[in-house]
Design a protein around this motif. Structure first.
Motif, PDB file in Angstrom:
ATOM      1  N   PRO A  34     -57.860 -50.544  30.293  1.00 15.08           N
ATOM      2  CA  PRO A  34     -59.112 -49.780  30.248  1.00 15.08           C
ATOM      3  C   PRO A  34     -58.949 -48.461  31.017  1.00 15.08           C
ATOM      4  O   PRO A  34     -58.152 -48.398  31.966  1.00 15.08           O
ATOM      5  N   PRO A  35     -59.695 -47.421  30.615  1.00 16.04           N
ATOM      6  CA  PRO A  35     -59.460 -46.079  31.174  1.00 16.04           C
ATOM      7  C   PRO A  35     -59.435 -46.017  32.694  1.00 16.04           C
ATOM      8  O   PRO A  35     -58.566 -45.363  33.276  1.00 16.04           O
TER       9      PRO A  35
ATOM     10  N   PHE B 220     -67.170 -51.423  30.270  1.00 18.08           N
ATOM     11  CA  PHE B 220     -65.982 -51.479  29.412  1.00 18.08           C
ATOM     12  C   PHE B 220     -64.985 -50.358  29.684  1.00 18.08           C
ATOM     13  O   PHE B 220     -63.895 -50.350  29.118  1.00 18.08           O
ATOM     14  N   ASP B 221     -65.341 -49.409  30.549  1.00 14.43           N
ATOM     15  CA  ASP B 221     -64.327 -48.437  30.974  1.00 14.43           C
ATOM     16  C   ASP B 221     -63.484 -49.008  32.112  1.00 14.43           C
ATOM     17  O   ASP B 221     -62.448 -48.450  32.475  1.00 14.43           O
ATOM     18  N   ALA B 222     -63.966 -50.100  32.686  1.00 16.00           N
ATOM     19  CA  ALA B 222     -63.255 -50.728  33.794  1.00 16.00           C
ATOM     20  C   ALA B 222     -62.961 -52.191  33.461  1.00 16.00           C
ATOM     21  O   ALA B 222     -62.888 -53.051  34.334  1.00 16.00           O
ATOM     22  N   GLY B 223     -62.798 -52.455  32.179  1.00 15.86           N
ATOM     23  CA  GLY B 223     -62.529 -53.824  31.779  1.00 15.86           C
ATOM     24  C   GLY B 223     -62.488 -53.948  30.276  1.00 15.86           C
ATOM     25  O   GLY B 223     -62.739 -52.969  29.559  1.00 15.86           O
ATOM     26  N   ARG B 224     -62.179 -55.139  29.775  1.00 17.09           N
ATOM     27  CA  ARG B 224     -62.145 -55.353  28.341  1.00 17.09           C
ATOM     28  C   ARG B 224     -62.340 -56.833  28.040  1.00 17.09           C
ATOM     29  O   ARG B 224     -62.343 -57.663  28.936  1.00 17.09           O
ATOM     30  N   ARG B 242     -60.604 -58.280  33.147  1.00 21.17           N
ATOM     31  CA  ARG B 242     -60.404 -58.750  31.778  1.00 21.17           C
ATOM     32  C   ARG B 242     -61.113 -60.077  31.523  1.00 21.17           C
ATOM     33  O   ARG B 242     -60.884 -61.057  32.231  1.00 21.17           O
TER      34      ARG B 242
END
Lengths: 492, 492
Positions: A34-35, B220-224, B242
């Motif tokens: 993730p970014p 979601f910019d710091a995870g997925r 994650r």
């Protein structure tokens, strides 16, 4: 207590485990990270690289290697592993763990600067980090040592024993012959490849790519393919080889030949001796030979008429609206269109080498210190004008197109040309090995490569593999013959 | 030269880097690893685990910690990190790097044996590897030390200070009250949830899961999120968290509440103090508190009426064919149906605890040595008959359903119950903190958790966090009140 070979195995396996863990972190960085995850990932990578380097350059390991080398109880095969490990050890000792950590951090920073520059289509954000890498690379060259040109030390990282002078000579011979062939082709009516630039949906392209990889026998139980910004291949052992590709919905060529190119790398990695995990003889010979594998599958196989006579129905099934009215011969001609262009990875097989020569010129000067990062865009555009006779409209289509410099891969580019030349020479032997050679079935190609290339691991140099497999040293005439034959078919 | 806090930071960051690299290799193993890649992955993981342990238990680091603890130059905050690190160091010293490597290898082997057993729906292939883990866990308990029950040492790995006796007492009080509530409910007409078992396509379920995670403010910019056989959450730093989920096309519940459960874990990880990377105060408090976060979002939020009154249109939009004719109230009742069942992760909030109590009974005996792995299936089925009054038809629906034992996670299960009880107690305070409490907007919930739970990292124990946040120790009455209130609505 004397040292034993099994101590060596245990030790070098640990080093390999940490290196391959680092490779997984890198793979993840380019596929799924993730970014916001970049910052700590850079630190994690630096720690793993430093840890692997520290472990590998531990004096005790050096004593173990030296002691085993003089032991009489080893087989020839075992001794070869020890010899190469000792060479690697002595080379690695020239760089400190702190330098390795610094390089890892700077590369990571630089990679993200390059991504930013690409987004802005402007070289400037990349300039300083790139100059920092170049400075480190100059230090690295000095630390590693060289006899004539500092660039030699870096080329040596990718192909042991190859020098700036050797490549200079090679390119000096190749360039005029290539240019005359390109000029000759330019006098013939151009082939039409416009239908390759229509709309091709992402989903279907993805499936087609997977199908093509299966047809060249890439083993999906021992590997996978994912999407990344820039296609690459990495491997964590022969049973886990990862390819990536990218998909442009307005360009079918991009995905198909990137799959075949990376697939070629992948077949090599899957074909290395798996019982030699972490050992030199379980590793690839050199980057030049690695690129010979990618270029062989991409071009000698993947742009041949007989491969597509057999596999064209696959493309027709996926995209009947375009290909039902186009013959496999016209498709073959389209995918072999020769025309000077801006992007290396999309270049035809002839102008491709000119792209490499330009990068080679730039790198020599950057490593000598006679060219600075800030002067790259102007010099790049000048060289494209000179060799390819085209104007570079912006940095993304110019000096920002390749990821290599941001990764610190100076000395790498020439291996693409060397690889293409080796590929043609290997392919010439493969073609002659059967009477009715036909690429409808690529299994014989794979089998030949397995026994003549993959099986040797790193026990031979590029030149030695070439001599053993083809009976002679690298000879550019095989490539020129191959090119003449192919482009006669394409341009009559 | 006296030791400095920044030396401590540098050192403990390296340990964290290697641990998080190991966590990425594990994540990859459960998401993307090609089948043949297992063998060397196990070895790579063992090397990383051993390396991290060696580094962390290095005597020099011990001296550094001891010296800093008696230093007068540290802030209270810094001293707290040193204290907890010293506790971890002293605990880790009790296990040798070789033991840690062995455990990592056996766990990996056992995990694959469990996968095989699951495929064959037969406990036998898992029996021996499991017994091997149990034997190692018994050694671990002895090495770590305990005062009354060896199982205490293992529970302590997940929730510091919690003992077998404490959980025994808790379950002894909870069990009769739960059973009487379950019996009372059984006398009422059952609610209909059959529509949740219709066909729901994988693609739409996937998108719905992502949407729901966004609504609870997972970043979601710091995870997925990815797919795995068994949903889990892992984190490599607060900026890279994650989640995984699984999708059953004939069961909508499975995916939705697994997303909310893992999402709760994920919010906790993203909310930890990010400037404390690798430090105790950047870590979660305990597994019980971690599970309080997953259970709070899964149940207190995710099975509440007001959350679904606001978010039901989302589900209706994805699956209008089913949900356009069903009211949000009927949906609310369906997702709260109470009925004894076979699978823990699919159990309602009441019978859930009975599933945990059964595992707790089994683990106590396994660690005492009074129960052997080979006797698990029979004993499992007997306990399900006794407590849930149901027959277990096969091992997949019985003792093979959970991944935990194959991971060596003995002592973990009780934290799910403790977590649910903590969740209800926290939620009671959150509910009372505003006049018109409504879960249409979950932001106030997240804000409360951020300041009352996440911000403390590991500076407090579970009990201390609970007291500080709610004014009292863990009190099961909050859960019972919560349950009475909810099931009165569901069953009138």
């Amino acid at each position: 207590m004397p040292y034993t070979y099994s101590q060596y195995l245990k030790y070098i396996n640990k080093v390999a485990d940490i290196k391959f863990a680092s490779a997984l972190l890198q793979w993840d960085q380019e596929t799924y990270l993730p970014p916001k995850g970049n910052y700590f990932r850079a630190q994690q990578l630096a720690t793993l690289d430093e840890t692997a380097h520290s472990l590998f350059t531990n004096k005790k390991f050096g004593s173990l290697l030296n002691s085993l080398l003089s032991s009489s109880s080893l087989t020839t095969h075992q001794k070869k592993n020890i010899e190469i490990s000792l060479y690697d050890y002595q080379k690695a000792k020239k760089l400190t763990p702190a330098f390795v950590r610094k390089m890892s951090e700077v590369i990571n920073h630089s990679f993200h600067a390059w991504i930013k520059a690409r987004k802005e289509n402007d070289f400037s954000p990349f300039e300083k980090p790139l100059q920092e890498i170049i400075n480190l690379k100059r230090i690295e060259a000095d630390s590693l040592g060289y006899s004539s040109h500092p660039y030699d030390a870096l080329i040596n990282n990718y192909d042991k024993g190859v020098t700036t002078e050797k490549i200079n000579n090679l390119f000096d011979t190749l360039q005029p012959k290539l240019k005359s062939l390109i000029n000759e082709i330019a006098e013939h009516p151009q082939v039409d490849n416009s239908f390759l630039k229509r709309f091709y949906s992402k989903e279907k392209q993805w499936q087609l790519g997977i199908e093509l990889l299966k047809r060249i026998h890439f083993d999906f139980d021992a590997g996978r393919q994912d999407i990344s910004e820039h296609p690459f291949t990495t491997s964590f052992n022969t049973q886990d080889v990862r390819l990536t590709t990218r998909i442009d919905e307005n360009d079918l060529e991009n995905m198909v030949w990137s799959c075949l190119h990376e697939g070629g790398h992948g077949l090599y990695e899957q074909g290395l001796p798996s019982e030699e995990y972490g050992l030199p003889q379980g590793e690839y010979c050199s980057i030049s030979i690695h690129e010979s594998q990618s270029r062989l599958w991409e071009n000698c196989v993947g742009r041949s008429l007989s491969f597509w006579q057999a596999n064209y129905p696959l493309i027709q099934n996926y995209f009947p609206e375009t290909f039902s009215n186009i013959s496999s011969l016209d498709f073959f001609k389209a995918i072999n269109k020769v025309q000077p262009s801006l992007i290396r990875t999309e270049a035809d097989e002839l102008t491709y080498h000119l792209h490499i020569m330009i990068r080679f010129e730039l790198e020599k000067d950057l490593i000598m210190g006679t060219l600075k990062a800030k002067d790259i865009p102007a010099r790049w555009n000048e060289l494209y004008k000179k060799h390819l006779r085209i104007n570079v409209p912006n940095d993304n289509l110019g000096c920002l197109q390749d990821v290599h410099w941001s990764h610190g891969s100076f000395g790498y580019f020439a291996t693409y040309s060397l690889g293409s030349l080796y590929a043609a020479q290997f392919f010439n032997v493969i073609e002659k090995s059967s009477d009715n050679f036909n690429l409808a079935d690529t299994h014989p190609v794979l089998t030949w490569l397995q026994s003549n290339i993959y099986a040797h691991g790193r026990s031979l140099t590029s030149e030695e593999i070439c001599k053993k497999a083809t009976g002679e040293s690298l000879n550019i005439n095989y490539f020129l013959e191959y090119a003449h034959k192919k482009f006669q078919m394409v341009y009559n």
